[in-house]
Design an enzyme around this catalytic site. Structure first.
Site, PDB file in Angstrom:
ATOM      1  N   HIS A 233       0.847  -1.203   0.000  1.00  0.00           N
ATOM      2  CA  HIS A 233       0.000   0.000   0.000  1.00  0.00           C
ATOM      3  C   HIS A 233       0.884   1.255   0.000  1.00  0.00           C
ATOM      4  CE1 HIS A 233      -3.554   2.288   1.884  1.00  0.00           C
ATOM      5  NE2 HIS A 233      -2.532   3.080   2.185  1.00  0.00           N
ATOM      6  N   GLU A 234       1.908   1.262   0.843  1.00  0.00           N
ATOM      7  CA  GLU A 234       2.794   2.445   0.910  1.00  0.00           C
ATOM      8  C   GLU A 234       3.602   2.591  -0.387  1.00  0.00           C
ATOM      9  OE1 GLU A 234       2.125   4.309   3.246  1.00  0.00           O
ATOM     10  OE2 GLU A 234       1.249   2.955   4.715  1.00  0.00           O
ATOM     11  N   HIS A 237       1.479   4.401  -2.800  1.00  0.00           N
ATOM     12  CA  HIS A 237       1.524   5.863  -2.609  1.00  0.00           C
ATOM     13  C   HIS A 237       2.809   6.442  -3.209  1.00  0.00           C
ATOM     14  CE1 HIS A 237      -2.003   6.277  -0.178  1.00  0.00           C
ATOM     15  NE2 HIS A 237      -1.524   5.690   0.909  1.00  0.00           N
TER      16      HIS A 237
HETATM   17 ZN   LIG Z   1      -2.391   5.021   2.693  1.00  0.00          ZN
END
Ligand SMILES: [Zn+2]
Length: 434
Positions: A233-234, A237
């Protein structure tokens, strides 16, 4: 069937033992933050974000032909070898990064159990590899894991910039990940991660980063193995993905066309109970993509399974921007000891080996070289700005020079496209003008 039951029982049993032995504090699940809010008053950042959105939309309409090798050299800076009671060592980090690569490649075990509604739009990035650097900034051998004394707060805005930059490895050569237990130096040790969108000013300052809690790395997620994908998830980003719920139901929600609007309001919802279950629903009574890595529930509830194709395209676009593109250039893979992972040259991007465009990024002068094969017929080269305006156009004939130089120095810095019209079709290269 019986075999499956036994296997499930065995896994649960192991998990119970494991949790008894070592269990970190459970994470604050609604805690992932990104840089947008913090930097929203920075006019340079706002301008860059705007330009990146335009570029991403344009990129999505182009047919970027394949054959690339996007190896990203990674360095983990580790602050304390026990975090939240859990070990943080080479084996834990190697496993955690391996899990990220599996998720990006669609090799996660539950990739094929995605809800029926979203099976067809699963997106993968098979030519993107996150690899621990094998040479440090001095050219010396490294594991790509750099241990430091315990510290805290590197997710706390710009308050720790000097310390972060002092520990950083060149942001244009390495993806820097800081692993610590207390991300904000507020004595809260259950925040899992903090990531920053692409930003040239951060890369220039050597403060581009992901900050991640070592207690939630890979196999440390004993209570819920899927929570390990919070690191994926990171990484999403870091490659410019927005939470699927950040924009709510209003357009353009997360700026990705194929993720359904998601009006997450902070309350918990469960993953899809089964591949055909019709919950949870969004404000339009449509099923949300709860299994998406950029949602929140997947980690805690054990159903992180997929990116969409639109998200993959958005991440491919992010790989072309000035703060990310230098990392995967072949010359940088040589510098970081990872050139064995790519056989292609780092010129961005080559689709058939007959045409080269360099340097990219450029300070104004670019060269395009053709070989005999590509010059079998007359071809046309165009340089196009983000708004679609053709700023240069050349016709190259068979008896022309095989190398042309194009001076774009009077044009504004930014992202352009070079369209090369060949008899077999048009090939498009993104070009960064600095
Ligand atoms: Zn996030």
């Amino acid at each position: 069937m019986k075999k499956r039951f036994l296997l499930t029982y065995f896994v649960l049993f192991c998990l119970t033992i494991s949790m008894t032995a070592q269990t970190p504090e459970l994470p604050n699940n609604r805690n992932c933050k990104v840089s947008l809010d913090m930097q929203s008053t920075d006019s340079v950042f706002i301008k860059e974000r705007k330009e990146l959105e335009i570029f991403t939309k344009e990129f999505a309409t182009k047919e970027m032909q394949g054959g690339n090798c996007y190896v990203i050299p990674v360095v983990f800076h580790v602050y304390g070898t026990t975090q939240g009671g859990m070990p943080v060592n080479d084996a834990i980090i190697i496993d955690a990064l391996d899990k990220v690569n599996q998720d990006f490649h669609g090799l996660n075990a539950d990739f094929n159990s995605v809800h029926n509604n979203f099976l067809a739009i699963r997106g993968t990035m098979p030519d993107v590899v996150f690899a621990l650097a094998q040479k440090d900034p001095g050219g010396n051998p490294t594991t790509g894991i750099d241990y430091h004394p315990v510290t805290a707060g590197y997710a706390n805005g710009s308050g720790y910039d000097l310390a972060i930059a002092a520990d950083a490895w060149d942001n244009y050569k390495y993806m820097n990940i800081y692993v610590m237990n207390d991300l904000f130096n507020d004595a809260v040790t259950t925040n899992s991660g903090y990531a920053y969108y692409p930003s040239t000013s951060m890369s220039n300052n050597n403060t581009a980063r992901i900050v991640y809690n070592g207690a939630y790395l890979g196999i440390n997620c004993t209570w819920e193995p899927e929570f390990a994908s919070t690191l994926s998830h990171e990484f999403g980003h870091w490659l410019n993905l927005i939470h699927t719920f950040d924009g709510g139901c209003a357009n353009p929600n997360d700026n990705v066309a194929d993720t359904p609007p998601c009006d997450y309001l902070g309350s918990s919802y469960l993953c899809h109970a089964s591949a055909s279950s019709n919950s949870p629903l969004n404000c339009n009574s449509n099923l949300i993509n709860a299994e998406n890595y950029m949602d929140y529930c997947g980690g805690q509830d054990g159903c992180y399974k997929m990116f969409t194709q639109g998200q993959a395209t958005r991440m491919y676009a992010a790989l072309q921007v000035p703060s990310r593109q230098p990392l995967w250039q072949f010359s940088n893979l040589v510098a970081t000891g990872l050139d064995h992972l790519c056989s292609s040259s780092g010129i961005s991007p080559i689709e058939n080996g007959h045409i080269q465009l360099y340097p990219n990024p450029s300070n104004g002068l670019i060269y395009i070289e053709f070989d005999d094969l590509s010059l079998e017929n007359e071809l046309v080269v165009e340089v196009q700005d983000l708004l679609g305006k053709i700023v240069r156009r050349y016709t190259i004939k068979e008896n022309s020079s095989k190398k042309i130089g194009i001076d774009l120095s009077e044009h504004q810095a930014g992202i352009y496209f070079v369209n090369i019209h060949l008899k077999e079709g048009t090939q498009t290269y993104p070009l960064i003008l600095q």
